[in-house]
Design an enzyme around this catalytic site. Structure first.
Site, mmCIF file in Angstrom:
data_model
loop_
_atom_site.group_PDB
_atom_site.id
_atom_site.type_symbol
_atom_site.label_atom_id
_atom_site.label_comp_id
_atom_site.label_asym_id
_atom_site.label_seq_id
_atom_site.Cartn_x
_atom_site.Cartn_y
_atom_site.Cartn_z
ATOM 1 N N ASP A 140 12.631 2.368 -0.879
ATOM 2 C CA ASP A 140 12.141 3.635 -1.437
ATOM 3 C C ASP A 140 13.129 4.774 -1.252
ATOM 4 O O ASP A 140 13.068 5.775 -1.980
ATOM 5 C CB ASP A 140 10.814 4.034 -0.763
ATOM 6 C CG ASP A 140 9.693 3.066 -1.075
ATOM 7 O OD1 ASP A 140 9.558 2.681 -2.246
ATOM 8 O OD2 ASP A 140 8.957 2.697 -0.139
ATOM 9 N N SER A 184 -6.605 23.734 -1.916
ATOM 10 C CA SER A 184 -7.549 23.056 -1.017
ATOM 11 C C SER A 184 -6.912 22.595 0.293
ATOM 12 O O SER A 184 -7.296 21.585 0.870
ATOM 13 C CB SER A 184 -8.181 21.851 -1.729
ATOM 14 O OG SER A 184 -9.273 21.352 -1.000
ATOM 15 N N SER A 199 6.209 7.064 -1.769
ATOM 16 C CA SER A 199 6.404 6.250 -0.580
ATOM 17 C C SER A 199 7.780 6.478 0.039
ATOM 18 O O SER A 199 8.784 6.546 -0.658
ATOM 19 C CB SER A 199 6.250 4.775 -0.942
ATOM 20 O OG SER A 199 6.547 3.950 0.167
ATOM 21 N N HIS A 242 9.341 1.072 13.125
ATOM 22 C CA HIS A 242 9.041 1.277 11.703
ATOM 23 C C HIS A 242 8.547 2.703 11.546
ATOM 24 O O HIS A 242 7.795 3.205 12.379
ATOM 25 C CB HIS A 242 7.960 0.296 11.239
ATOM 26 C CG HIS A 242 7.377 0.621 9.896
ATOM 27 N ND1 HIS A 242 8.030 0.329 8.713
ATOM 28 C CD2 HIS A 242 6.215 1.241 9.547
ATOM 29 C CE1 HIS A 242 7.284 0.736 7.694
ATOM 30 N NE2 HIS A 242 6.188 1.296 8.160
ATOM 31 N N SER A 282 7.011 5.292 8.344
ATOM 32 C CA SER A 282 6.636 5.432 6.942
ATOM 33 C C SER A 282 5.613 6.543 6.808
ATOM 34 O O SER A 282 5.047 7.021 7.787
ATOM 35 C CB SER A 282 6.070 4.119 6.392
ATOM 36 O OG SER A 282 4.839 3.803 7.012
#
Length: 212
Positions: free
Chosen positions: A126, A40, A84, A74, A76
């Site tokens: 993480d 998909s 994460s 930052h 992420s």
């Protein structure tokens, strides 16, 4: 095709605050597996990169202009554990410009995070080894040729202990399309996306730029 071919797009913005040297900036890069129809056509990863920085006024010398940026950022991918990925950095970035040449060097320091108490813990680091792959520096060299042609070379993490990556980009204006450019890009190394920062990826890309 499939998982080995992606559509990559980037949105970047920068805003100067109160006519000072202070800026807000934001970059978002998405990796869309648009040809992976069996799954998909998912987005493999999206990286979000807000930052605030201060730009010193350039000093003009006989040999060119010299200045520097200093900021905090930052980055992420906005995912939940265990997917994460994130890190926070402070940086200084001296730059030098002479004629059609611009050299921009970014030196960063990762703000430490506490270790996780368990792999499923939402709090804590993480990706404690990310600097081992992305290093502590980015070197960017830009050179503008005749008729708006631009070459951009990037080397990341080649100073220090990072494994790093390198890329070569070439762009030129499209005729009768003001502000639009055709871009060719070659890249190799680690950290192209936060999700797969431990993987070395080689990429050949062709695309369009609407500003640079």
């Amino acid at each position: 095709r499939g998982r080995h071919t992606e559509t990559v797009f980037q949105i970047s913005a920068k805003y100067r605050l109160f006519e000072t040297g202070l800026y807000l900036a934001y970059t978002q890069i998405s990796f869309w597996q648009s040809y992976d129809y069996r799954n998909s056509s998912p987005f493999r990863d999206t990286n979000y990169n807000p930052e605030v920085f201060y730009r010193l006024a350039p000093r003009v010398h006989r040999s060119g202009r010299l200045a520097a940026d200093a900021g905090i950022e930052h980055e992420s991918n906005g995912q939940l554990v265990p997917l994460s990925r994130s890190w926070n950095n402070v940086y200084v970035a001296p730059w030098y410009q002479r004629g059609n040449l611009l050299l921009y060097v970014k030196l960063r320091y990762r703000i430490p995070e506490p270790a996780k108490s368990s792999p499923d813990d939402a709090e804590g680091d993480d990706n404690p080894d990310i600097s081992d792959y992305l290093g502590y520096s980015d070197i960017n060299v830009y050179y503008r040729f005749a008729r708006g042609q631009l070459v951009h070379v990037t080397m990341r993490g080649l100073i220090g202990s990072g494994r790093g990556n390198a890329s070569l980009g070439y762009s030129f204006p499209l005729p009768r399309a003001e502000g639009s450019h055709l871009m060719l890009r070659l890249s190799h190394g680690y950290g192209e996306s936060l999700m797969d920062y431990r993987k070395s990826i080689s990429r050949v890309g062709v695309g369009f730029m609407f500003t640079r």
